[in-house]
Structure formats: C-alpha cells, structure tokens
Design an enzyme around this catalytic site. Structure first.
Site, short mmCIF file in Angstrom:
data_model
loop_
_atom_site.label_atom_id
_atom_site.label_comp_id
_atom_site.label_asym_id
_atom_site.label_seq_id
_atom_site.Cartn_x
_atom_site.Cartn_y
_atom_site.Cartn_z
N ASP A 102 48.80 160.29 44.33
CA ASP A 102 47.38 160.05 44.50
C ASP A 102 46.70 161.42 44.62
O ASP A 102 47.32 162.38 45.06
CB ASP A 102 47.21 159.21 45.78
CG ASP A 102 45.81 158.67 45.91
OD1 ASP A 102 44.99 158.90 44.99
OD2 ASP A 102 45.54 158.01 46.91
N SER A 103 45.45 161.50 44.23
CA SER A 103 44.79 162.82 44.13
C SER A 103 44.41 163.42 45.47
O SER A 103 44.09 164.59 45.55
CB SER A 103 43.53 162.67 43.30
OG SER A 103 42.58 161.89 44.01
N GLY A 105 41.77 162.26 46.99
CA GLY A 105 40.35 161.90 47.14
C GLY A 105 40.15 160.86 48.24
O GLY A 105 39.36 161.05 49.16
N PHE A 106 40.90 159.79 48.15
CA PHE A 106 40.73 158.70 49.11
C PHE A 106 40.93 159.18 50.55
O PHE A 106 40.17 158.84 51.45
CB PHE A 106 41.70 157.56 48.78
CG PHE A 106 41.58 156.39 49.71
CD1 PHE A 106 40.55 155.49 49.59
CD2 PHE A 106 42.51 156.21 50.75
CE1 PHE A 106 40.42 154.42 50.47
CE2 PHE A 106 42.40 155.14 51.62
CZ PHE A 106 41.35 154.24 51.48
N ASP A 156 38.68 161.93 42.72
CA ASP A 156 37.44 161.15 42.63
C ASP A 156 36.73 161.08 43.97
O ASP A 156 37.32 161.32 45.01
CB ASP A 156 37.75 159.73 42.13
CG ASP A 156 38.73 158.99 43.04
OD1 ASP A 156 39.49 159.65 43.77
OD2 ASP A 156 38.74 157.75 43.01
N ASP A 276 49.87 149.37 44.37
CA ASP A 276 50.53 150.07 45.47
C ASP A 276 49.84 149.69 46.76
O ASP A 276 48.65 149.36 46.76
CB ASP A 276 50.41 151.59 45.31
CG ASP A 276 49.01 152.07 45.66
OD1 ASP A 276 48.09 151.84 44.87
OD2 ASP A 276 48.83 152.62 46.77
N CYS A 314 66.12 135.59 49.34
CA CYS A 314 66.01 137.02 49.06
C CYS A 314 67.40 137.66 49.12
O CYS A 314 68.20 137.33 50.00
CB CYS A 314 65.08 137.68 50.08
SG CYS A 314 64.91 139.47 49.88
N CYS A 316 67.98 140.98 49.47
CA CYS A 316 67.97 142.35 50.01
C CYS A 316 69.03 142.47 51.11
O CYS A 316 69.53 141.47 51.62
CB CYS A 316 66.58 142.73 50.52
SG CYS A 316 66.19 142.20 52.20
N CYS A 319 68.26 140.45 54.33
CA CYS A 319 68.39 139.00 54.26
C CYS A 319 69.83 138.55 54.03
O CYS A 319 70.22 137.46 54.44
CB CYS A 319 67.48 138.44 53.18
SG CYS A 319 65.74 138.67 53.61
N HIS A 345 63.01 144.60 53.74
CA HIS A 345 62.74 143.26 53.19
C HIS A 345 61.33 143.16 52.63
O HIS A 345 61.11 142.60 51.54
CB HIS A 345 62.95 142.16 54.24
CG HIS A 345 62.34 140.88 53.78
ND1 HIS A 345 62.92 140.09 52.81
CD2 HIS A 345 61.13 140.32 54.05
CE1 HIS A 345 62.11 139.09 52.53
NE2 HIS A 345 61.02 139.20 53.26
ZN LIG Z 1 64.95 140.25 52.05
#
Ligand SMILES: [Zn+2]
Length: 375
Positions: A102-103, A105-106, A156, A276, A314, A316, A319, A345
């Site tokens: 990200d630049s 800016g935010f 920006d 994101d 899930c 992962c 899980c 998760h």
């Molecule tokens: Zn999971």
C-alpha cells in the site's frame, strides 16, 4: 519430456478465465515475477512485514498467494534502506510469493496527527519518534521501489467520510495529479506493477470520471479506494457497483480494505478480483472466529465443554487439530497460541470463501450458491 505448452506469460498480465453468466463475476490469473495469483482471492495483510502472529509457512498452508505490506509502517520501522540491504522485502520476511504494498496514503491520512497537506504532498509527525516526515508521491514510490514488492500502489489522498462534494472533487483531482508524478518517479516498471486508485467518495459521477481518466493511462491494474472508511455497507455496494463497470476487463481489479463476507461477494459480483483487510488477524487477537459466515466469541462459556473442532468443514491446522473447548481455555488463560490458532483459521476462512466463489464461478453456479450474500 518437453514443456512445449508452457508459454511464458509476461509479468502483470491478467488472464481472464471463466465468466459468470448472471453477474459480472469472473475468474482469472494474475502473473507476477513471484508467481501467480488466482482470482477472486482474499489477500492477508502483513502491515509491518508479518501477518500478525503467523509464520509464512502457516500463511502459505491456508492458500494465501499475494499478501500485503505497508509502506508507511515499513518506512517508520525498520526503514526501506534496511529492507533493501536485506535483499528486499520478500527475502527479509521470507515470503516467496507475490507482495503488494500500500502506498502509505491511507495511513498518513488516517493515523498521523499534525499533518499538513499541500499540492507537494503531506508533512506529518512520526508517531514513533516525533520527527517530521515528508511524504510525497515520489517518496512513496521510492520507498516501494526499495521494498521490491510486486505490486505498488499510487500515493493518493484519502478524504474522510463524510466529505462534501467539493472536497471530494478537489481531492480526486489531486490524486490524479499525484498519480502522474508516481508514474514519472517509478524506476522499476518491468519488475513492479504500479496500480492507480480510483477515488471519488460516494459520488457516482466523480467515481466514473476518476476511473475513466485513470484508464487512459493504461496501468497494469486498478484499485477502488476510499471505501471502508466508516460509511454504511450499502454505500460500499453502491460505490463498487458504480465504479467497477468503468475499469478495463483485461486488468486486475482490486477493492481496497474490504474483508467481510457480504462486501466481498457483492464486489466479486460487480467484477472485482482481489481484496484485503486486517479483520481476520485483528479478530483473532481478540478471540473472535469467523465461522461459516458468522463471528463467534470463543471466550463465551458455551464453548467451555465443546469438544468439536472450530469448523469441521475447514482443513486448516487449527480446525484439524484442536477443539473449541481448548481454544476457549487458551483464551481464558491468555495463552498466545489461542490467538495464533484463531488468526490462522480466520485467514484460512476468508481465503476459502473466495476460493469457493472461484470454484462456483467456474461451474457457473455463483449467482445461485451465493445468492444469500448477494441479495
Ligand atoms: Zn480452520
């Protein structure tokens, strides 16, 4: 064995694959010097060069492809010169797949106090050590060139919500002039893709105008910015629906800062590709899990003797190996493993959500199977 059909596709090409028959959703592949990003896809955020609490190996294990890092934060600490000396951000943080920065800016507009905005750029006081820092479009690009991320974002101006039409008009025009300075300052265009950011607040005509003038510049990708800044969700949908149609179909389209199920699904239906948000790891650090479209507070007593896995659908590491009761216990005693497992998760969950949408688009079942998120 030959590899006759492995035609080399130039970096930053966005290959369009399937197209939804009902909505504007599409699947694709975005090529970068560090690999391919299969879209639609959620991108985890590693603000200061780490997805908070997770090893790169864990992040990779849940299907992350492109991740984010932040120019403002890395400039303050450890500084881009150090990252460059380490061999660039990929090597420094040991992430071999694509990175988007990200630049700044935010963050300059939302986090720093005592800022002074001019046509030149923004001067603000560092929250770390109080020194005055000058951020200009050129500076942001220099820093991102030094970090070596695959995708770099234009610097920006990020107006707050709400803002008047004339404030937005002024800020959108300045963002365009800053973009032209970013393009001139960019020294590594064959290695790093510079994306432009469409601003324009909640005003459809200003969004359209901003998008159309950016498209003239034929950039390798485009982002919709200035959303998720405090406006109600229906306004996010309007902004996306009013802006996406003016972005070219043959370029990657990135909706910045959005990480909730509904907003992601709606944006994909409008033709956006990547997203994101810090939500999955931020929730994880507070003991909240994203499960099948809901948010669960795992500290809640109802999980105390619940020996089922967090989400049995899930795969992962969290899980597959731990129970809700164990996670509840870890949170009660404030053990860091609890926050780590839930963060893992949550990141897995949002990536899986976008992957499932991708699969549904390929079967042309997206509008039906995700109707509950779209209506
Ligand atoms: Zn999971």
């Amino acid at each position: 064995m030959t590899s006759g059909n492995s035609a080399v596709i130039p970096a930053f090409t966005f290959e369009r694959l399937a197209q939804c028959g009902t909505t504007k959703a599409r699947t694709g592949r975005f090529h970068t010097p560090h690999g391919i990003v299969e879209t639609p896809r959620f991108m985890p955020v590693g603000t200061v060069g780490t997805i908070k609490g997770l090893t790169p190996q864990q992040v990779e294990s849940v299907g992350a492809q492109m991740i984010l890092a932040n120019t403002y934060h890395l400039h303050l600490q450890p500084g881009e010169d150090l990252v460059k000396a380490a061999g660039g951000l990929h090597r420094f943080m040991n992430w071999s797949q694509p990175i988007l920065t990200d630049s700044g800016g935010f963050q300059v507009f939302s986090l720093s106090k005592l800022r002074k905005i001019s046509e030149e750029g923004v001067i603000f006081r560092s929250p770390r050590d109080g020194r005055m820092i000058d951020f200009t479009p050129e500076r942001s690009i220099q820093i991102q060139n030094a970090l070596g991320s695959d995708v770099i974002m234009a610097f920006d101006e990020c107006p707050p919500y709400p803002a008047t039409r004339s404030q937005i008009r002024e800020s959108t025009d300045r963002t365009y002039r800053w973009l032209q300075r970013c393009i001139s300052a960019h020294e590594r265009p064959t290695e790093q893709a510079l994306f432009g950011i469409v601003q324009g607040g909640v005003y459809p005509d200003l969004r359209r105008e901003a998008a159309e003038s950016l498209v003239q510049l034929d950039l390798p990708g485009y982002a919709i910015g200035g959303v998720s800044v405090g406006e109600p969700a229906p306004l996010i949908h309007d902004i996306v629906n009013n802006t996406a149609p003016f972005l070219p179909e043959n370029k990657l389209r990135y909706l910045m800062g959005v990480g909730t199920y509904r907003e992601i699904a709606v944006a994909i239906a409008a033709g956006m590709d990547v997203f994101d948000c810090v939500i999955p790891t931020r929730l994880g650090r507070h003991g909240a899990a994203l499960v099948q479209g809901e948010r669960w507070n795992l500290k809640n007593a109802r999980f105390k003797e619940d020996f089922s896995s967090l989400d049995e659908t899930c795969s992962c590491y969290c899980c597959e190996n731990f129970s809700r009761a164990y996670l509840n216990h870890l949170l009660k005693v404030k053990e860091m493993l609890g926050y780590i497992l839930i963060s893992l998760h949550n990141v897995a969950e949002l990536i899986r959500f976008t992957q499932e949408i991708r699969d549904a688009i390929e079967r042309d079942r997206f509008a039906v199977e995700f109707a509950h998120w779209l209506n």
